[in-house]
Motif scaffolding. Structure first.
Motif, mmCIF file in Angstrom:
data_model
loop_
_atom_site.group_PDB
_atom_site.id
_atom_site.type_symbol
_atom_site.label_atom_id
_atom_site.label_comp_id
_atom_site.label_asym_id
_atom_site.label_seq_id
_atom_site.Cartn_x
_atom_site.Cartn_y
_atom_site.Cartn_z
ATOM 1 N N TYR A 101 0.966 -1.163 0.073
ATOM 2 C CA TYR A 101 -0.050 -0.102 -0.107
ATOM 3 C C TYR A 101 0.680 1.256 -0.044
ATOM 4 O O TYR A 101 0.841 2.149 -0.835
ATOM 5 C CB TYR A 101 -1.083 0.162 1.315
ATOM 6 C CG TYR A 101 -1.606 1.331 1.351
ATOM 7 C CD1 TYR A 101 -2.873 1.390 0.766
ATOM 8 C CD2 TYR A 101 -1.308 2.329 2.199
ATOM 9 C CE1 TYR A 101 -3.719 2.639 0.682
ATOM 10 C CE2 TYR A 101 -1.991 3.584 2.589
ATOM 11 C CZ TYR A 101 -3.196 3.497 1.597
ATOM 12 O OH TYR A 101 -3.970 4.699 1.871
ATOM 13 N N PHE A 112 -11.713 -2.905 -8.821
ATOM 14 C CA PHE A 112 -11.726 -1.781 -7.701
ATOM 15 C C PHE A 112 -12.800 -0.708 -8.258
ATOM 16 O O PHE A 112 -13.492 -0.086 -7.359
ATOM 17 C CB PHE A 112 -10.416 -1.094 -7.803
ATOM 18 C CG PHE A 112 -9.864 -1.585 -6.555
ATOM 19 C CD1 PHE A 112 -9.888 -0.875 -5.235
ATOM 20 C CD2 PHE A 112 -9.051 -2.591 -6.411
ATOM 21 C CE1 PHE A 112 -9.118 -1.331 -4.052
ATOM 22 C CE2 PHE A 112 -8.312 -2.852 -5.497
ATOM 23 C CZ PHE A 112 -8.516 -2.371 -3.940
ATOM 24 N N LEU A 137 -13.283 -0.194 -2.025
ATOM 25 C CA LEU A 137 -12.718 -0.884 -1.122
ATOM 26 C C LEU A 137 -13.164 -2.297 -0.542
ATOM 27 O O LEU A 137 -12.322 -3.153 0.111
ATOM 28 C CB LEU A 137 -12.491 0.064 0.301
ATOM 29 C CG LEU A 137 -11.273 1.058 0.100
ATOM 30 C CD1 LEU A 137 -11.615 1.923 1.375
ATOM 31 C CD2 LEU A 137 -10.003 0.122 0.047
ATOM 32 N N ALA A 196 -4.549 0.186 -4.158
ATOM 33 C CA ALA A 196 -5.389 1.033 -3.212
ATOM 34 C C ALA A 196 -4.693 2.151 -2.726
ATOM 35 O O ALA A 196 -4.972 3.402 -2.644
ATOM 36 C CB ALA A 196 -5.894 0.287 -2.031
ATOM 37 N N MET A 229 -6.519 5.906 -1.745
ATOM 38 C CA MET A 229 -7.508 5.392 -0.484
ATOM 39 C C MET A 229 -7.166 5.784 0.428
ATOM 40 O O MET A 229 -5.939 5.647 0.837
ATOM 41 C CB MET A 229 -8.249 3.637 -0.797
ATOM 42 C CG MET A 229 -8.684 4.008 -2.258
ATOM 43 S SD MET A 229 -9.173 1.921 -2.386
ATOM 44 C CE MET A 229 -10.094 2.212 -4.107
ATOM 45 N N PHE A 251 -8.375 1.769 4.244
ATOM 46 C CA PHE A 251 -7.652 0.587 3.747
ATOM 47 C C PHE A 251 -7.540 -0.246 4.982
ATOM 48 O O PHE A 251 -7.611 -1.492 4.714
ATOM 49 C CB PHE A 251 -6.274 1.100 2.863
ATOM 50 C CG PHE A 251 -5.281 -0.136 2.997
ATOM 51 C CD1 PHE A 251 -5.642 -0.906 1.650
ATOM 52 C CD2 PHE A 251 -4.513 -0.443 3.401
ATOM 53 C CE1 PHE A 251 -4.880 -2.020 1.431
ATOM 54 C CE2 PHE A 251 -3.745 -1.559 3.416
ATOM 55 C CZ PHE A 251 -3.776 -2.315 2.142
ATOM 56 N N ASP A 288 -9.106 -4.003 4.719
ATOM 57 C CA ASP A 288 -7.883 -4.973 4.572
ATOM 58 C C ASP A 288 -8.029 -6.324 5.993
ATOM 59 O O ASP A 288 -7.927 -7.100 5.549
ATOM 60 C CB ASP A 288 -6.506 -4.334 4.686
ATOM 61 C CG ASP A 288 -5.427 -5.387 4.072
ATOM 62 O OD1 ASP A 288 -5.762 -6.162 3.103
ATOM 63 O OD2 ASP A 288 -4.174 -5.323 4.539
#
Length: 197
Positions: free
Chosen positions: A65, A97, A102, A122, A127, A132, A136
């Motif tokens: 990320y 996406f 998300l 992401a 984002m 995130f 996640d």
């Protein structure tokens, strides 16, 4: 594998999950499933297995990320270039996406390739780090708990399979290696066919 798991336990699970989330071809789902199935015999606690999975996946995803936020599209292309289907990797992930945002992270761990590509994408799409992290963690929790649940549900079958492979010794390892090699060959043939088209 059981002896290595017995010796290194939660540390091995953490390293395997981290390695897979960084993009290495490590079958961490199978390792977690086996660890859950043999948790009593190996003296592993299920909360410890879940914690090791969560931390390993979260660290790997956070690295991708951050790289996606810092470097953008070149990082996503790099991740896709090492996948077995690099040609459709970026567009397929971007489309997913675009449609689901998300929420895609909730299922990314279950889809080969998307697992590694989703976090940098992401980041590329800027984002929010907190959003995130939450999505996640949700995806990681679903992935890890499904591995634990399958390991517990199929405990006797996992034990039987491991005994069967141990009985064959090197032949069992050869069978597993041939299965993996066959899968890789199939993916390579698909890629060559795609290039011809």
């Amino acid at each position: 594998m059981v002896d290595i798991l017995r010796q290194y336990g939660h540390s091995l699970i953490f390293v395997a999950v981290l390695a897979e989330n960084l993009g290495l071809p490590v079958p961490s789902f199978a390792l977690v499933l086996v660890a859950a199935a043999l948790s009593t015999e190996l003296r592993l606690r299920l909360p410890g297995i879940l914690l090791a999975c969560t931390l390993g996946a979260l660290v790997g995803d956070a690295v991708w990320y951050a790289l996606g936020r810092l470097r953008g599209r070149p990082i996503v292309r790099l991740v896709c270039s090492v996948s077995l289907n690099p040609d459709s990797c970026v567009s397929r992930t971007e489309n997913l996406f675009a449609r689901h945002g998300l929420k895609s992270l909730l299922v990314a761990k279950f889809l080969p390739g998307l697992n590694t590509v989703a976090p940098p994408l992401a980041g590329l799409l800027r984002m929010s780090p907190l959003r995130f992290l939450l999505f996640d963690l949700g995806g990681i929790a679903l992935w890890a708990s499904s591995a634990l649940a399958l390991g517990l549900a199929f405990r006797s079958q996992v034990e039987w399979l491991l005994e069967w492979l141990a009985a064959f010794g090197r032949t069992g390892v050869l069978i597993v290696a041939l299965a993996v090699a066959g899968w890789l060959l199939l993916k390579w043939i698909e890629r060559r066919r795609f290039y011809r088209l």
